[in-house]
Scaffold this motif. Structure first.
Motif, PDB file in Angstrom:
ATOM      1  N   MET A 246      -5.106  13.767   3.446  1.00  0.00           N
ATOM      2  CA  MET A 246      -3.856  13.029   3.192  1.00  0.00           C
ATOM      3  C   MET A 246      -2.647  13.875   3.596  1.00  0.00           C
ATOM      4  SD  MET A 246      -4.555  10.085   1.379  1.00  0.00           S
ATOM      5  CE  MET A 246      -3.197   9.722   0.349  1.00  0.00           C
ATOM      6  N   MET A 247      -2.711  15.163   3.281  1.00  0.00           N
ATOM      7  CA  MET A 247      -1.596  16.062   3.647  1.00  0.00           C
ATOM      8  C   MET A 247      -1.428  16.086   5.168  1.00  0.00           C
ATOM      9  SD  MET A 247      -0.243  17.104   0.877  1.00  0.00           S
ATOM     10  CE  MET A 247       0.773  18.509   1.288  1.00  0.00           C
ATOM     11  N   ALA A 248      -2.573  16.100   5.886  1.00  0.00           N
ATOM     12  CA  ALA A 248      -2.508  16.111   7.358  1.00  0.00           C
ATOM     13  C   ALA A 248      -1.931  14.790   7.866  1.00  0.00           C
ATOM     14  CB  ALA A 248      -3.900  16.355   7.933  1.00  0.00           C
ATOM     15  N   MET A 249      -2.324  13.688   7.236  1.00  0.00           N
ATOM     16  CA  MET A 249      -1.804  12.374   7.656  1.00  0.00           C
ATOM     17  C   MET A 249      -0.296  12.296   7.409  1.00  0.00           C
ATOM     18  SD  MET A 249      -4.891  10.047   6.160  1.00  0.00           S
ATOM     19  CE  MET A 249      -4.371   8.431   6.615  1.00  0.00           C
ATOM     20  N   LEU A 250       0.125  12.830   6.287  1.00  0.00           N
ATOM     21  CA  LEU A 250       1.565  12.800   5.991  1.00  0.00           C
ATOM     22  C   LEU A 250       2.334  13.677   6.981  1.00  0.00           C
ATOM     23  CD1 LEU A 250       1.562  12.894   2.068  1.00  0.00           C
ATOM     24  CD2 LEU A 250       2.202  10.979   3.540  1.00  0.00           C
ATOM     25  N   ALA A 251       1.743  14.833   7.323  1.00  0.00           N
ATOM     26  CA  ALA A 251       2.409  15.727   8.288  1.00  0.00           C
ATOM     27  C   ALA A 251       2.553  15.024   9.644  1.00  0.00           C
ATOM     28  CB  ALA A 251       1.612  17.019   8.429  1.00  0.00           C
ATOM     29  N   ARG A 252       1.555  14.190   9.979  1.00  0.00           N
ATOM     30  CA  ARG A 252       1.623  13.447  11.252  1.00  0.00           C
ATOM     31  C   ARG A 252       2.492  12.200  11.143  1.00  0.00           C
ATOM     32  NH1 ARG A 252      -4.138  14.081  11.239  1.00  0.00           N
ATOM     33  NH2 ARG A 252      -4.315  11.908  10.613  1.00  0.00           N
ATOM     34  N   LYS A 253       3.003  11.935   9.931  1.00  0.00           N
ATOM     35  CA  LYS A 253       3.803  10.736   9.633  1.00  0.00           C
ATOM     36  C   LYS A 253       3.000   9.447   9.824  1.00  0.00           C
ATOM     37  CE  LYS A 253       8.488  12.555  10.072  1.00  0.00           C
ATOM     38  NZ  LYS A 253       8.409  13.068   8.700  1.00  0.00           N
ATOM     39  N   ASP A 254       1.710   9.527   9.544  1.00  0.00           N
ATOM     40  CA  ASP A 254       0.890   8.301   9.572  1.00  0.00           C
ATOM     41  C   ASP A 254       1.307   7.390   8.418  1.00  0.00           C
ATOM     42  OD1 ASP A 254      -0.544   9.472  11.577  1.00  0.00           O
ATOM     43  OD2 ASP A 254      -2.368   9.824  10.390  1.00  0.00           O
ATOM     44  N   LYS A 255       1.153   6.084   8.607  1.00  0.00           N
ATOM     45  CA  LYS A 255       1.314   5.123   7.505  1.00  0.00           C
ATOM     46  C   LYS A 255       0.018   5.133   6.715  1.00  0.00           C
ATOM     47  CE  LYS A 255       5.100   2.649   7.129  1.00  0.00           C
ATOM     48  NZ  LYS A 255       5.764   1.816   8.120  1.00  0.00           N
ATOM     49  N   ILE A 256       0.110   5.278   5.406  1.00  0.00           N
ATOM     50  CA  ILE A 256      -1.114   5.327   4.605  1.00  0.00           C
ATOM     51  C   ILE A 256      -1.278   3.996   3.876  1.00  0.00           C
ATOM     52  CG2 ILE A 256      -2.368   6.604   2.845  1.00  0.00           C
ATOM     53  CD1 ILE A 256      -0.999   9.113   3.925  1.00  0.00           C
ATOM     54  N   MET A 257      -2.377   3.336   4.193  1.00  0.00           N
ATOM     55  CA  MET A 257      -2.554   1.951   3.761  1.00  0.00           C
ATOM     56  C   MET A 257      -2.830   1.866   2.252  1.00  0.00           C
ATOM     57  SD  MET A 257      -1.929   0.214   6.321  1.00  0.00           S
ATOM     58  CE  MET A 257      -1.261   1.008   7.749  1.00  0.00           C
ATOM     59  N   GLY A 258      -2.209   0.848   1.642  1.00  0.00           N
ATOM     60  CA  GLY A 258      -2.386   0.678   0.200  1.00  0.00           C
ATOM     61  C   GLY A 258      -1.283   1.354  -0.602  1.00  0.00           C
ATOM     62  N   PHE A 259      -0.299   1.934   0.093  1.00  0.00           N
ATOM     63  CA  PHE A 259       0.824   2.594  -0.597  1.00  0.00           C
ATOM     64  C   PHE A 259       2.161   2.019  -0.140  1.00  0.00           C
ATOM     65  CE2 PHE A 259      -2.582   5.540  -1.106  1.00  0.00           C
ATOM     66  CZ  PHE A 259      -2.382   6.051  -2.377  1.00  0.00           C
ATOM     67  N   GLY A 260       3.118   2.028  -1.077  1.00  0.00           N
ATOM     68  CA  GLY A 260       4.469   1.590  -0.762  1.00  0.00           C
ATOM     69  C   GLY A 260       4.608   0.080  -0.905  1.00  0.00           C
ATOM     70  N   HIS A 261       5.842  -0.365  -0.959  1.00  0.00           N
ATOM     71  CA  HIS A 261       6.086  -1.803  -1.097  1.00  0.00           C
ATOM     72  C   HIS A 261       7.484  -2.166  -0.631  1.00  0.00           C
ATOM     73  CE1 HIS A 261       6.210  -5.836  -2.784  1.00  0.00           C
ATOM     74  NE2 HIS A 261       4.893  -5.761  -2.697  1.00  0.00           N
ATOM     75  N   ALA A 262       7.616  -3.355  -0.076  1.00  0.00           N
ATOM     76  CA  ALA A 262       8.912  -3.801   0.433  1.00  0.00           C
ATOM     77  C   ALA A 262       9.921  -4.045  -0.691  1.00  0.00           C
ATOM     78  CB  ALA A 262       8.730  -5.066   1.267  1.00  0.00           C
ATOM     79  N   ILE A 263       9.470  -4.393  -1.880  1.00  0.00           N
ATOM     80  CA  ILE A 263      10.396  -4.759  -2.960  1.00  0.00           C
ATOM     81  C   ILE A 263      10.340  -3.787  -4.148  1.00  0.00           C
ATOM     82  CG2 ILE A 263      11.084  -6.606  -4.579  1.00  0.00           C
ATOM     83  CD1 ILE A 263      11.412  -7.458  -1.657  1.00  0.00           C
ATOM     84  N   TYR A 264       9.164  -3.464  -4.624  1.00  0.00           N
ATOM     85  CA  TYR A 264       9.067  -2.562  -5.788  1.00  0.00           C
ATOM     86  C   TYR A 264       9.563  -1.164  -5.429  1.00  0.00           C
ATOM     87  CZ  TYR A 264       5.864  -6.135  -7.640  1.00  0.00           C
ATOM     88  OH  TYR A 264       5.304  -7.299  -8.073  1.00  0.00           O
ATOM     89  N   SER A 265      10.171  -0.482  -6.405  1.00  0.00           N
ATOM     90  CA  SER A 265      10.691   0.864  -6.114  1.00  0.00           C
ATOM     91  C   SER A 265       9.815   1.976  -6.670  1.00  0.00           C
ATOM     92  CB  SER A 265      12.108   1.011  -6.664  1.00  0.00           C
ATOM     93  OG  SER A 265      12.099   0.779  -8.060  1.00  0.00           O
ATOM     94  N   GLU A 266       9.146   1.756  -7.801  1.00  0.00           N
ATOM     95  CA  GLU A 266       8.415   2.871  -8.423  1.00  0.00           C
ATOM     96  C   GLU A 266       6.958   2.590  -8.682  1.00  0.00           C
ATOM     97  OE1 GLU A 266      10.477   3.798 -11.990  1.00  0.00           O
ATOM     98  OE2 GLU A 266      12.256   4.446 -10.895  1.00  0.00           O
ATOM     99  N   SER A 267       6.595   1.341  -8.812  1.00  0.00           N
ATOM    100  CA  SER A 267       5.190   0.998  -9.057  1.00  0.00           C
ATOM    101  C   SER A 267       5.009  -0.489  -8.779  1.00  0.00           C
ATOM    102  CB  SER A 267       4.795   1.308 -10.505  1.00  0.00           C
ATOM    103  OG  SER A 267       5.550   0.510 -11.382  1.00  0.00           O
ATOM    104  N   ASP A 268       3.764  -0.845  -8.530  1.00  0.00           N
ATOM    105  CA  ASP A 268       3.402  -2.251  -8.357  1.00  0.00           C
ATOM    106  C   ASP A 268       2.629  -2.624  -9.623  1.00  0.00           C
ATOM    107  OD1 ASP A 268       1.873  -4.564  -7.769  1.00  0.00           O
ATOM    108  OD2 ASP A 268       1.794  -4.111  -5.630  1.00  0.00           O
ATOM    109  N   PRO A 269       3.135  -3.579 -10.412  1.00  0.00           N
ATOM    110  CA  PRO A 269       2.526  -3.845 -11.721  1.00  0.00           C
ATOM    111  C   PRO A 269       1.065  -4.294 -11.647  1.00  0.00           C
ATOM    112  CG  PRO A 269       4.089  -5.567 -11.128  1.00  0.00           C
ATOM    113  CD  PRO A 269       4.257  -4.485 -10.121  1.00  0.00           C
TER     114      PRO A 269
END
Ligand SMILES: CC(=O)SCCNC(=O)CCNC(=O)[C@H](O)C(C)(C)COP(=O)(O)OP(=O)(O)OC[C@H]1O[C@@H](n2cnc3c(N)ncnc32)[C@H](O)[C@@H]1OP(=O)(O)O
Ligand SMILES: O=C([O-])CC(=O)C(=O)O
Length: 375
Positions: A246-269
């Motif tokens: 994961m650290m290597a993927m982040l260093a490469r600026k890969d998008k990591i699937m299953g993380f982040g959201h267009a609307i939620y800021s801190e968690s997905d309920p």
């Protein structure tokens, strides 16, 4: 509560594109409500059919309404012969989302919506038939059997697993399927729902709206993320390896699937709910790799980027522990989200104006067409 991000910029972010009474995202309760009910409470207390009924008909059903609804849906699980023939011709290597897209479209040819008065019956038919469509194709092309799609399972979740595995699922699996279908049912103006609404706004038929929405959900930035997350985590043999990769993927600026959201800021309920069930399923199957790997991924993403698991991430391990092949993950999402899509189609039709935004032009100034010899 899972708050909303500051919303602005590309991708129509933050623009109000219409009204809905169906759900709120990042506004109240744990962060997701359907017609005012918190999704975590619905997942705790209801079966999926109650939530489907509430989204499609406006209120939570009484016991007799629910009994009648389940009986109706059970009676709509059979597939017409021409649809089975089409499914049999789709190759085993096809993506199941493409199969469902074709299945929905074919159903629209055979059982065309002739008037908007039929919209509820058409939605119920698709709700009952989609698990049959996907599993009929899957079992025919992968196991060489023509399955009987009319089971007597009480719930769509149980019915889906029964068709897939050829035997009735246990109580734990039936419960998790119900929870999962409830969590995925509705999410305001996400990309696939907006696709359905745009199509509905032209006064098109409901099968066209749902076929388009399936195509939008398929992508990895939307529903397809649960399959992409599974592909990633099953490549990690331990939490330490997961962290390193994961650290290597982040260093490469890969998008990591299953993380982040267009609307939620801190968690997905939805995450805390499905994560809890993934943990129970891990204990049930005696897993000591995939679940700890998933937890480590969650820790690393939060620690490094303040990115959190969305609904899709722990769905991957939960479905895997129930023995569901990865390529069927997003089709299960369809079997659920169909309720939200259809409810939005009804809402759009009830108060319609064709959706037709404007574009900012970035092309050439006005110019004349040169003769072909001069180009
Ligand atoms: C059921 C669902 O559909 S839930 C969504 C499922 N999709 C995924 O899991 C795919 C992975 N996630 C993503 O691609 C995005 O987070 C989306 C599509 C969900 C939301 O996209 P956006 O709203 O544009 O993301 P956002 O504005 O928060 O991005 C902010 C920054 O975080 C980064 N980021 C966001 N998500 C991720 C991620 N999963 N992995 C790595 N970086 C990410 C973005 O690249 C961006 O960086 P930048 O400013 O350097 O360009
Ligand atoms: O709302 C979104 O953009 C994506 C999402 O979580 C969903 O559709 O469930």
């Amino acid at each position: 509560m899972a708050g909303q991000k500051e919303l602005s910029g590309a991708g129509l972010r933050g623009q109000v594109a219409g009204k809905t009474a169906l759900s709120t995202v990042g506004k109240s309760g744990s962060g997701l409500t359907y017609r005012g009910y918190d999704v975590s409470e619905l997942a705790d207390k209801c079966i999926f059919e109650e939530v489907a009924y509430m989204l499609l008909y406006g209120n939570l059903p009484t016991q007799s309404e629910l009994d009648a609804y389940q009986t109706k849906l059970k009676g709509l699980r059979g597939l017409p012969q021409p649809l089975k023939e089409v499914l049999e011709r789709i190759p085993a290597e096809a993506h199941p989302m493409d199969v469902l897209r074709t299945g929905c479209s074919m159903l629209g040819n055979l059982e065309t919506e002739m008037s908007f008065d039929e919209e509820n019956d058409q939605a119920d038919r698709m709700l009952a038939a989609f698990p049959s469509i996907i599993n009929y194709w899957y079992r025919f092309t992968h196991d060489n059997v023509r399955i009987e799609t009319e089971t007597d399972d009480e719930t769509i979740g149980g019915h889906f697993l029964h068709l897939l595995k050829g035997e009735k699922p246990n109580e734990l699996h039936t419960k998790v399927m119900n929870v999962s279908l409830i969590l995925y049912a509705e999410h305001e103006f996400n990309a696939s729902t907006f696709t359905a609404r745009v199509c509905a706004s032209t006064l098109s038929d409901i099968h066209s709206c749902i076929t388009g929405a399936i195509g939008s959900l398929r992508g990895h930035l939307h529903g397809g993320a649960n399959e992409a997350a599974m592909d990633m985590i099953e490549g990690f043999s331990s939490p330490d390896e997961a962290e390193k990769e994961m650290m290597a993927m982040l260093a490469r600026k890969d998008k990591i699937m299953g993380f982040g959201h267009a609307i939620y800021s801190e968690s997905d309920p939805r995450n805390i709910v499905i994560k809890g069930w993934a943990e129970k399923l891990a204990a049930d199957v005696g897993d000591d790799v995939l679940y700890p790997v998933s937890v480590r991924c969650e820790e690393v993403m939060w620690r490094e980027k303040k990115l959190f698991c969305n609904a899709d991430f722990f769905h991957a391990s939960a479905y895997h522990f129930m023995g569901i092949p990865t390529k069927l993950f997003t089709p299960i999402f369809v079997c659920s989200r169909l309720t939200g899509w259809a409810a939005h189609v009804f809402e759009q039709r009830a108060n319609n104006r064709i959706i037709r935004p404007s574009a900012e032009y970035t092309g050439e100034e006005l110019r004349s067409v040169p003769e072909i010899s001069a180009r």
